[in-house]
Design a protein around this motif. Sequence first.
Motif, PDB file in Angstrom:
ATOM      1  N   ALA A  39      -0.908  59.195 -57.490  1.00  0.00           N
ATOM      2  CA  ALA A  39       0.641  59.578 -58.051  1.00  0.00           C
ATOM      3  C   ALA A  39       1.506  59.175 -57.445  1.00  0.00           C
ATOM      4  N   GLY A  40       2.706  58.986 -58.191  1.00  0.00           N
ATOM      5  CA  GLY A  40       4.034  58.786 -57.288  1.00  0.00           C
ATOM      6  C   GLY A  40       4.740  59.919 -57.153  1.00  0.00           C
ATOM      7  N   GLY A  41       5.925  59.812 -57.057  1.00  0.00           N
ATOM      8  CA  GLY A  41       6.845  60.874 -56.880  1.00  0.00           C
ATOM      9  C   GLY A  41       6.582  61.220 -55.382  1.00  0.00           C
ATOM     10  N   SER A  42       7.340  62.577 -55.105  1.00  0.00           N
ATOM     11  CA  SER A  42       7.513  62.895 -53.563  1.00  0.00           C
ATOM     12  C   SER A  42       6.319  63.905 -53.523  1.00  0.00           C
ATOM     13  N   SER A  43       5.989  64.520 -54.406  1.00  0.00           N
ATOM     14  CA  SER A  43       5.255  65.707 -54.015  1.00  0.00           C
ATOM     15  C   SER A  43       3.891  65.403 -53.516  1.00  0.00           C
ATOM     16  N   PRO A  44       3.019  64.275 -53.745  1.00  0.00           N
ATOM     17  CA  PRO A  44       2.020  64.087 -52.845  1.00  0.00           C
ATOM     18  C   PRO A  44       1.979  63.324 -51.419  1.00  0.00           C
ATOM     19  N   SER A  67      -1.369  55.484 -61.105  1.00  0.00           N
ATOM     20  CA  SER A  67      -1.394  55.916 -62.507  1.00  0.00           C
ATOM     21  C   SER A  67       0.079  55.749 -63.054  1.00  0.00           C
ATOM     22  N   ASP A  68       1.079  55.419 -62.520  1.00  0.00           N
ATOM     23  CA  ASP A  68       2.162  54.964 -62.919  1.00  0.00           C
ATOM     24  C   ASP A  68       3.014  53.989 -61.811  1.00  0.00           C
ATOM     25  N   GLU A  69       3.850  53.299 -61.936  1.00  0.00           N
ATOM     26  CA  GLU A  69       4.629  52.418 -61.210  1.00  0.00           C
ATOM     27  C   GLU A  69       5.928  52.233 -61.636  1.00  0.00           C
ATOM     28  N   ARG A  70       6.866  52.139 -60.813  1.00  0.00           N
ATOM     29  CA  ARG A  70       8.211  51.539 -60.903  1.00  0.00           C
ATOM     30  C   ARG A  70       8.416  50.160 -60.786  1.00  0.00           C
ATOM     31  N   LEU A  71       9.089  49.401 -61.658  1.00  0.00           N
ATOM     32  CA  LEU A  71       9.333  48.087 -61.474  1.00  0.00           C
ATOM     33  C   LEU A  71      10.216  47.691 -60.570  1.00  0.00           C
ATOM     34  N   SER A  79       9.185  52.674 -54.836  1.00  0.00           N
ATOM     35  CA  SER A  79       7.951  52.119 -55.197  1.00  0.00           C
ATOM     36  C   SER A  79       7.144  53.220 -54.707  1.00  0.00           C
ATOM     37  N   ASN A  80       6.219  53.501 -55.922  1.00  0.00           N
ATOM     38  CA  ASN A  80       4.881  54.524 -55.602  1.00  0.00           C
ATOM     39  C   ASN A  80       4.120  53.778 -54.747  1.00  0.00           C
ATOM     40  N   TYR A  81       3.780  52.447 -54.910  1.00  0.00           N
ATOM     41  CA  TYR A  81       3.027  51.994 -53.627  1.00  0.00           C
ATOM     42  C   TYR A  81       3.557  51.837 -52.425  1.00  0.00           C
ATOM     43  N   LEU A 139      -1.892  63.184 -60.601  1.00  0.00           N
ATOM     44  CA  LEU A 139      -0.814  63.049 -61.170  1.00  0.00           C
ATOM     45  C   LEU A 139       0.316  63.958 -60.729  1.00  0.00           C
ATOM     46  N   GLY A 140       1.465  63.828 -60.975  1.00  0.00           N
ATOM     47  CA  GLY A 140       2.624  64.642 -60.592  1.00  0.00           C
ATOM     48  C   GLY A 140       3.163  65.327 -62.118  1.00  0.00           C
ATOM     49  N   MET A 141       4.122  65.930 -61.950  1.00  0.00           N
ATOM     50  CA  MET A 141       4.770  66.560 -63.164  1.00  0.00           C
ATOM     51  C   MET A 141       6.038  66.771 -62.864  1.00  0.00           C
ATOM     52  N   GLY A 142       7.103  66.353 -63.881  1.00  0.00           N
ATOM     53  CA  GLY A 142       8.297  66.645 -63.677  1.00  0.00           C
ATOM     54  C   GLY A 142       8.913  68.000 -64.345  1.00  0.00           C
ATOM     55  N   ALA A 143       9.830  68.764 -64.159  1.00  0.00           N
ATOM     56  CA  ALA A 143      10.373  69.924 -64.631  1.00  0.00           C
ATOM     57  C   ALA A 143      10.431  69.868 -66.152  1.00  0.00           C
ATOM     58  N   GLY A 145       8.058  68.465 -67.855  1.00  0.00           N
ATOM     59  CA  GLY A 145       6.681  68.274 -68.249  1.00  0.00           C
ATOM     60  C   GLY A 145       6.226  66.732 -68.189  1.00  0.00           C
ATOM     61  N   HIS A 146       7.147  65.932 -67.821  1.00  0.00           N
ATOM     62  CA  HIS A 146       6.548  64.634 -68.056  1.00  0.00           C
ATOM     63  C   HIS A 146       5.462  64.412 -66.898  1.00  0.00           C
ATOM     64  N   THR A 147       4.510  63.710 -67.295  1.00  0.00           N
ATOM     65  CA  THR A 147       3.462  63.289 -66.115  1.00  0.00           C
ATOM     66  C   THR A 147       3.160  61.723 -66.269  1.00  0.00           C
ATOM     67  N   ALA A 148       2.704  61.163 -65.128  1.00  0.00           N
ATOM     68  CA  ALA A 148       3.046  59.646 -64.959  1.00  0.00           C
ATOM     69  C   ALA A 148       4.277  59.187 -65.329  1.00  0.00           C
ATOM     70  N   SER A 149       4.163  58.274 -66.182  1.00  0.00           N
ATOM     71  CA  SER A 149       5.874  57.982 -66.887  1.00  0.00           C
ATOM     72  C   SER A 149       5.446  58.179 -68.690  1.00  0.00           C
ATOM     73  N   ASP A 177      12.621  50.368 -65.488  1.00  0.00           N
ATOM     74  CA  ASP A 177      11.276  50.216 -66.188  1.00  0.00           C
ATOM     75  C   ASP A 177       9.998  50.592 -65.370  1.00  0.00           C
ATOM     76  N   ARG A 178       9.195  50.955 -65.965  1.00  0.00           N
ATOM     77  CA  ARG A 178       7.914  51.461 -65.543  1.00  0.00           C
ATOM     78  C   ARG A 178       6.935  51.081 -66.367  1.00  0.00           C
ATOM     79  N   VAL A 179       5.432  51.052 -65.729  1.00  0.00           N
ATOM     80  CA  VAL A 179       4.223  50.821 -66.167  1.00  0.00           C
ATOM     81  C   VAL A 179       3.664  52.358 -66.279  1.00  0.00           C
ATOM     82  N   ASP A 200      11.332  74.970 -60.150  1.00  0.00           N
ATOM     83  CA  ASP A 200      11.603  74.681 -61.335  1.00  0.00           C
ATOM     84  C   ASP A 200      10.404  74.158 -62.422  1.00  0.00           C
ATOM     85  N   LYS A 201       9.432  73.616 -61.677  1.00  0.00           N
ATOM     86  CA  LYS A 201       8.395  73.226 -62.498  1.00  0.00           C
ATOM     87  C   LYS A 201       7.210  74.442 -62.725  1.00  0.00           C
ATOM     88  N   LEU A 202       7.376  75.624 -62.013  1.00  0.00           N
ATOM     89  CA  LEU A 202       6.222  76.627 -62.141  1.00  0.00           C
ATOM     90  C   LEU A 202       5.989  77.278 -63.483  1.00  0.00           C
TER      91      LEU A 202
END
Length: 233
Positions: A39-44, A67-71, A79-81, A139-143, A145-149, A177-179, A200-202
């Motif tokens: 997963a990307g984002g900062s949580s992992p 599971s997702d990436e920013r172009l 970059s999640n990578y 996976l991560g999740m945003g506040a 409720g989005h996950t991946a992109s 843009d993302r995939v 805020d996500k709990l």
Amino acid sequence: VSELHRFDDRESMAQAAAGRIAGIMRQGGEGHELNVALAGGSSPARTYEILSGMPDLPWDHIHFFFSDERLVPLDDSASNYHMAEKALFERTRVPRGNLYPVAVETSDARKAASAYERSIREHLGAPVPQVPRFNLILLGMGADGHTASLFPGSKDLDEAKRLVIPVDGKAGSPPVDRVSFTLPLINAAGAVLFLVAGRDKLPVVDAIIKGQGKGYPASRVRPDAGPVWFTAP
Ligand code: 6PG
């Protein structure tokens, strides 16, 4: 049936999540390859760092996807990578050939998505119409409720055929843009773990676990084994 592990602080969450992930990774070995989507984002990030220091992980036999990436370029801070490189890959003996970054060189998200889908099908040995089965998807999740992109209200949530899709990034942060993996690919996995840090996500996690979060994309993640949630404020 999902499984919820709540922690009062992020360090405890990261330790527990890393332990769980390592348990799955140790199933890899000679003649048995494991396919993992990060997963990307900062949580992992902290979870990856802890994993990188764990003994006896069969790095030669673990293959890493996203599971997702920013172009953006692979060395961009968005970059999640790049995050996985710093927190995990460069600290371990994982062979470079086991890493499967998204082809971000193209600025065409459609091309990048279909190329990634092809490489996943090839590597996991699942020709159309089979759905490849990752051993583990993080996976991560945003506040919201989005996950991946996969964002709320998007028609991407109804994708039934494609495994990886281009996503218009305007709604995302950063707005590039993302995939993204789609629900059919995510839900076919042997194990799916959410790493969710943020007060805020709990309430969103609670609503999803109670079955009251139907509008949240993350509520549609329902692999056979049930998702496993690791949360902290
Ligand atoms: C991405 C993600 C995204 C992320 C959540 C949570 O690349 O944007 O994979 O789904 O996991 O936005 O991000 P944080 O952990 O940074 O809050």
